[in-house]
Design a protein around this motif. Structure first.
Motif, PDB file in Angstrom:
ATOM      1  N   TYR A  19     -45.421 -62.122 -29.394  1.00 29.11           N
ATOM      2  CA  TYR A  19     -46.223 -63.771 -29.273  1.00 29.11           C
ATOM      3  C   TYR A  19     -45.346 -64.969 -29.671  1.00 29.11           C
ATOM      4  CZ  TYR A  19     -50.489 -61.027 -28.209  1.00 29.11           C
ATOM      5  OH  TYR A  19     -51.250 -60.100 -27.859  1.00 29.11           O
ATOM      6  N   PHE A  34     -54.176 -66.878 -32.729  1.00 29.05           N
ATOM      7  CA  PHE A  34     -54.679 -67.007 -31.182  1.00 29.05           C
ATOM      8  C   PHE A  34     -55.844 -66.866 -30.924  1.00 29.05           C
ATOM      9  CE2 PHE A  34     -49.914 -65.991 -31.475  1.00 29.05           C
ATOM     10  CZ  PHE A  34     -49.376 -66.808 -30.494  1.00 29.05           C
ATOM     11  N   ILE A  87     -44.910 -71.024 -29.403  1.00 29.92           N
ATOM     12  CA  ILE A  87     -45.511 -69.981 -29.514  1.00 29.92           C
ATOM     13  C   ILE A  87     -46.059 -69.560 -27.952  1.00 29.92           C
ATOM     14  CG2 ILE A  87     -46.450 -70.090 -31.936  1.00 29.92           C
ATOM     15  CD1 ILE A  87     -49.015 -70.609 -30.804  1.00 29.92           C
ATOM     16  N   LEU A  88     -46.335 -68.249 -27.677  1.00 24.54           N
ATOM     17  CA  LEU A  88     -46.908 -67.938 -26.520  1.00 24.54           C
ATOM     18  C   LEU A  88     -47.877 -68.841 -26.161  1.00 24.54           C
ATOM     19  CD1 LEU A  88     -46.356 -65.316 -24.632  1.00 24.54           C
ATOM     20  CD2 LEU A  88     -48.456 -64.384 -25.493  1.00 24.54           C
ATOM     21  N   GLY A 130     -53.389 -71.445 -29.160  1.00 22.09           N
ATOM     22  CA  GLY A 130     -52.586 -70.956 -30.478  1.00 22.09           C
ATOM     23  C   GLY A 130     -52.721 -72.069 -31.504  1.00 22.09           C
ATOM     24  N   ALA A 152     -52.232 -61.670 -22.964  1.00 23.10           N
ATOM     25  CA  ALA A 152     -51.960 -61.456 -24.200  1.00 23.10           C
ATOM     26  C   ALA A 152     -51.377 -59.906 -24.237  1.00 23.10           C
ATOM     27  CB  ALA A 152     -53.179 -61.505 -25.165  1.00 23.10           C
ATOM     28  N   VAL A 210     -54.670 -65.796 -23.260  1.00 22.80           N
ATOM     29  CA  VAL A 210     -54.369 -66.651 -24.625  1.00 22.80           C
ATOM     30  C   VAL A 210     -55.151 -68.033 -24.209  1.00 22.80           C
ATOM     31  CG1 VAL A 210     -53.000 -67.954 -26.005  1.00 22.80           C
ATOM     32  CG2 VAL A 210     -52.088 -65.726 -25.640  1.00 22.80           C
TER      33      VAL A 210
END
Length: 439
Positions: free
Chosen positions: A395, A404, A289-290, A415, A296, A412
């Motif tokens: 994301y 998140f 994930i991001l 997460g 963000a 971020v």
């Protein structure tokens, strides 16, 4: 436990509808299947059908359930029209008591295959076949207790057994257990009718709710005419020209005004039992994930009234961004815990932003309207089930629930993928505290 981001098919949608009572993801309208019709009470041609009477009878049943301190019953869950996929009928003996106690046994082919016990101190789900168990989290309310039981049951027990057992009890704790609520502007036609008849020698009222349109299904409720308590509940629909459905037959259904004996919620796990360990996910199951430190991306979402909100609207605040869906079981298990954290941080510099992803607006709207007393405000991704949605497009989310924590600097912080019960709630709370402190 994370759910695939791909939309579930119509058959699984039917089963999840019975489990969550919050979305119907079905095919075209249909008549009763042969398996169900064979045991349907005979109704005389002169019997009257009244929508007003049907709603009134449902209210009587709801009032009894709501007023009860405790409820005990046995239920037999059968899956209709699934052919070779259908498991053997599952029998559950259940006892639940407010504010948060629950106990039950699962019986398949005459053998007890599972046990569930939850109290104010938490509990467990035990699978007798594999001789393993999983702990469940403490629930402040019966609803929260059942949510954690659902999550644990579906991971420890065989999937169809794990689903059929808790869905019965969770269904009975909903605000309107037997009535599918739809928004006023929904493009569906709902008819509720009540027919007097006989079922297994018991005088019953047969109440039907037919939903037609984009969402199509028929809900059948049979209540004892003397007690107004459930005798049978079923959901039927048509999937690719084939009848599918779930039928739940109740017996010994009782409501109690006094507490049940303490022994009802006591059980010792066999010394041979092993603690269930979830299988590790491989790289092919979940994509990264991001990452933490990334800015963000801004986006636009809509609340239940259609009003638009942007992530940028909450600049300078800690944002808990939660991607979820109405059809996702783990999401439904995690959301009450997240809402509890929303209450904890209410009035502080924290915003909870739960975004419904990979879903239909027709499912999102009634789901939200049934949760008016929740602390969190829910939003919908306008992309719906489209490929260019916020979760995956911005994301890098491939499984839900995914949360998140976004710091006050708009980056971020961390997460989380999946739902890990009390441990996950603790991790999320710690992450929020760190973000608030700026560390």
């Amino acid at each position: 436990m994370a759910h695939s981001s791909q939309p579930i098919n119509a058959r699984r949608g039917l089963l999840m509808a019975a489990l969550q009572m919050s979305v119907v993801s079905l095919g075209a309208a249909s008549a009763q299947s042969a398996a169900f019709a064979a045991s349907t009470p005979k109704v005389s041609a002169s019997a009257s059908a009244s929508a007003t009477q049907g709603k009134a009878l449902i209210k009587l049943t709801e009032a009894k359930l709501k007023a009860a301190k405790a409820i005990t019953f046995s239920s037999k869950t059968s899956f209709i029209g699934l052919g070779a996929e259908a498991p053997a009928p599952t029998t559950a003996t259940v006892a639940w008591q407010r504010p948060g106690q629950f106990a039950g046994s699962i019986i398949v082919n005459g053998k007890e295959t599972g046990k569930v016990v939850s109290t104010a101190d938490g509990g467990y789900v035990y699978d007798a076949v594999s001789d393993q168990y999983r702990k469940t989290d403490k629930g402040d309310t019966l609803e929260l207790t059942l949510m954690t039981t659902v999550q644990a049951s579906m991971s420890v027990l065989p999937s169809m057994v794990g689903m059929s057992f808790p869905m019965v009890t969770q269904m009975l704790t909903q605000k309107h257990p037997f009535l599918m609520e739809l928004p006023p502007n929904a493009k569906t036609a709902v008819q509720i009718r009540s027919y007097p008849g006989q079922l297994n020698g018991v005088a019953v009222n047969h109440i039907t709710q037919a939903i037609t349109g984009a969402m199509s299904a028929t809900f059948h409720l049979y209540t004892d005419r003397k007690t107004n308590l459930p005798v049978r509940y079923a959901i039927l629909a048509k999937n690719s020209g084939k009848e599918t459905g779930i039928q739940i037959d109740f017996s010994d259904f009782k409501t109690e005004s006094a507490p049940l004996p303490e022994s009802t919620f006591q059980y010792t796990i066999p010394t041979t039992a092993k603690l269930f360990t979830p299988p590790a996910q491989t790289e092919t199951q979940e994509q990264p994930i991001l990452p933490a430190g990334a800015v963000a991306p801004d986006f636009a979402v809509q609340d239940v009234t259609g009003k638009t909100a942007h992530l940028a609207d909450f600049s300078g605040k800690v944002v808990v961004l939660d991607f979820w869906s109405t059809w996702c079981g783990p999401c439904q298990a995690s959301l009450p815990a997240t809402d509890k954290l929303a209450k904890k941080y209410k009035g502080k510099n924290v915003v909870f932003l739960p975004v419904c992803s990979w879903d239909d607006k027709s499912a999102f709207t009634p789901w939200v309207k049934q949760r008016k007393n929740w602390t969190m405000k829910f939003y919908f991704d306008p992309a719906g089930r489209g490929a260019k949605n916020i979760a995956s497009g911005l994301y890098k989310v491939s499984g839900i629930p995914t949360q998140f924590v976004i710091g006050k600097d708009g980056k971020v912080a961390v997460g989380f993928v999946g739902y890990d019960g009390a441990e996950g709630e603790k991790k999320l709370s710690n992450a929020i505290d760190k973000a608030l402190a700026g560390s």
